[in-house]
Design a protein around this motif. Structure first.
Motif, short mmCIF file in Angstrom:
data_model
loop_
_atom_site.label_atom_id
_atom_site.label_comp_id
_atom_site.label_asym_id
_atom_site.label_seq_id
_atom_site.Cartn_x
_atom_site.Cartn_y
_atom_site.Cartn_z
N PHE A 187 0.82 -1.21 0.00
CA PHE A 187 0.00 0.00 0.00
C PHE A 187 0.85 1.26 0.00
CE2 PHE A 187 -2.34 3.47 1.89
CZ PHE A 187 -3.50 3.45 1.15
N CYS A 188 1.68 1.47 1.04
CA CYS A 188 2.46 2.72 1.13
C CYS A 188 3.72 2.67 0.29
CB CYS A 188 2.80 3.03 2.59
SG CYS A 188 3.88 1.82 3.38
N ARG A 189 4.13 1.47 -0.16
CA ARG A 189 5.30 1.29 -1.02
C ARG A 189 6.56 1.92 -0.42
NH1 ARG A 189 1.14 1.90 -4.80
NH2 ARG A 189 1.49 4.07 -5.28
N GLN A 190 6.75 1.70 0.88
CA GLN A 190 7.91 2.20 1.58
C GLN A 190 8.74 1.04 2.10
OE1 GLN A 190 8.84 5.46 1.90
NE2 GLN A 190 7.13 5.97 0.59
N LYS A 191 10.05 1.10 1.87
CA LYS A 191 10.97 0.07 2.37
C LYS A 191 11.54 0.55 3.71
CE LYS A 191 12.42 -1.93 -2.02
NZ LYS A 191 13.58 -2.28 -2.89
N LYS A 192 10.69 0.58 4.71
CA LYS A 192 11.11 1.05 6.02
C LYS A 192 11.23 -0.12 6.99
CE LYS A 192 9.25 5.72 5.63
NZ LYS A 192 8.36 6.74 6.20
N LEU A 193 12.16 0.03 7.94
CA LEU A 193 12.38 -1.00 8.94
C LEU A 193 11.24 -0.98 9.95
CD1 LEU A 193 16.20 -0.56 9.57
CD2 LEU A 193 15.06 -1.93 7.84
N CYS A 194 10.83 -2.17 10.37
CA CYS A 194 9.74 -2.25 11.33
C CYS A 194 10.26 -1.98 12.74
CB CYS A 194 9.08 -3.63 11.26
SG CYS A 194 10.11 -4.96 11.92
N GLY A 195 9.35 -1.85 13.67
CA GLY A 195 9.71 -1.61 15.06
C GLY A 195 9.47 -2.82 15.95
N GLU A 196 9.31 -4.01 15.36
CA GLU A 196 9.08 -5.21 16.15
C GLU A 196 10.34 -5.56 16.94
OE1 GLU A 196 6.04 -6.48 16.13
OE2 GLU A 196 5.39 -5.07 14.58
N GLU A 197 10.14 -5.94 18.21
CA GLU A 197 11.28 -6.18 19.09
C GLU A 197 12.08 -7.40 18.66
OE1 GLU A 197 9.73 -6.48 22.97
OE2 GLU A 197 9.03 -4.39 23.07
N ASP A 198 11.42 -8.47 18.22
CA ASP A 198 12.10 -9.73 17.92
C ASP A 198 12.47 -9.87 16.45
OD1 ASP A 198 11.72 -10.36 20.57
OD2 ASP A 198 9.79 -11.34 20.19
N CYS A 199 12.37 -8.81 15.66
CA CYS A 199 12.68 -8.89 14.23
C CYS A 199 14.20 -8.88 14.04
CB CYS A 199 12.04 -7.73 13.46
SG CYS A 199 12.29 -7.83 11.67
N LYS A 200 14.76 -10.02 13.64
CA LYS A 200 16.20 -10.12 13.45
C LYS A 200 16.65 -9.44 12.16
CE LYS A 200 16.78 -14.39 16.09
NZ LYS A 200 17.26 -15.79 16.08
N ARG A 201 15.75 -9.32 11.22
CA ARG A 201 16.12 -8.67 9.96
C ARG A 201 16.33 -7.17 10.14
NH1 ARG A 201 15.28 -10.04 4.46
NH2 ARG A 201 15.37 -8.21 3.09
N CYS A 202 15.35 -6.52 10.77
CA CYS A 202 15.45 -5.07 10.95
C CYS A 202 16.29 -4.69 12.16
CB CYS A 202 14.05 -4.47 11.09
SG CYS A 202 12.98 -4.73 9.66
N GLY A 203 16.37 -5.58 13.16
CA GLY A 203 17.12 -5.25 14.37
C GLY A 203 18.57 -5.66 14.32
#
Length: 285
Positions: free
Chosen positions: A164-180
């Motif tokens: 929908f928003c077509r944004q490649k932004k990092l998520c704020g999930e605590e357990d996300c190893k990809r973004c964290g």
């Protein structure tokens, strides 16, 4: 009463006026000038100008002119004059850091480049894989959004594009190893995945999923058979449930809704999709 065939007084006056005008034109020489102009016009039309034969195009054998910048960039003795990217020339490619200004100025000293890991791996069969440097991971962790919303840090490699928003932004999930932690092999916990299409149509961030479709990320994760709105629309599972992204709406020849969540909530709808579903129902009936 006049005799049949005799001229009336009007006709006699008309003939007299015509004779007077003809005599005046003769005296002024107008009739002679008119005849000469007619002869000139007819003669010029007969003498049409011959068509010019097109000249053959002469192809010069001299080299093409090039700008000084391109001439200086071409290596000496190179047979090809075409510009090629560094990747095609076999050179190492590094992602450039985004220009940092203001609060992001402290990221200029951090190592924000990506690296190639050549260590053997059972999954990759010894092939080099792209990894994120420790400096970039540390910088991303400092800038990472604390909330579980859409996120605030754009990353062209780690970020996964929302449909929908077509944004490649990092998520704020605590357990996300990809973004964290910067692990490219791990999925992003802040993005959905459709069990049916497994394509980009089924990827939504937490904020778009809630605002546009009224679904919670935790419920989607628990449901292993979750299907994206695009697949629900195509399979006809819910008759008036459609994907309200601008891409899908344009295919249906419906104008994009823009920021319609405020209007939807004022009217008592849970999301924009519920508002559109009600509108489609009323149009059908």
């Amino acid at each position: 009463m006049g005799k049949l065939g005799s001229k009336s007084e009007y006709e006699s006056l008309r003939d007299a006026r015509i004779s007077e005008n003809m005599a005046r034109m003769e005296m002024l020489g107008l009739r002679r000038c008119a005849g000469e102009l007619t002869d000139i016009a007819s003669a010029s039309s007969r003498r049409a100008a011959p068509r010019k034969t097109p000249r053959p195009r002469v192809t010069s054998m001299t080299p093409l002119r090039r700008s000084g910048r391109l001439v200086a960039a071409t290596p000496a003795g190179s047979a090809s004059t075409h510009r090629r990217s560094a990747r095609l020339n076999g050179q190492a490619v590094q992602h450039k850091a985004l220009p940092s200004t203001g609060a992001l100025g402290k990221l200029a000293a951090a190592a924000v480049d990506y690296e190639w890991d050549t260590e053997e791996d059972d999954d990759d069969e010894g092939k080099p894989r792209l990894v994120v440097s420790k400096g970039r991971v540390h910088a991303l962790q400092e800038r990472r959004c604390d909330s579980k919303g859409r996120g605030a840090v754009y990353d062209p490699v780690l970020g996964i594009c929302c449909h929908f928003c077509r944004q490649k932004k990092l998520c704020g999930e605590e357990d996300c190893k990809r973004c964290g932690e910067g692990d490219l092999k791990q999925p992003c916990l802040g993005k959905t995945e459709c069990s049916s299409c497994h394509s980009s149509y089924g990827i939504f961030c937490r904020a778009c999923l809630k605002v546009r479709y009224g679904e919670e990320m935790e419920e989607v994760r628990k449901n292993k058979n979750w299907m994206c709105p695009h697949c629900v629309e195509e399979k006809g599972i819910n008759k008036f449930w459609i994907c309200n992204s601008s891409i899908c709406l344009k295919k249906r020849k419906i104008p994009p809704t823009g920021i319609a969540i405020y209007s939807a909530r004022e009217q008592g709808y849970e999301s924009v999709a519920h508002l559109l579903m009600d509108r489609l129902k009323r149009q059908a009936f």
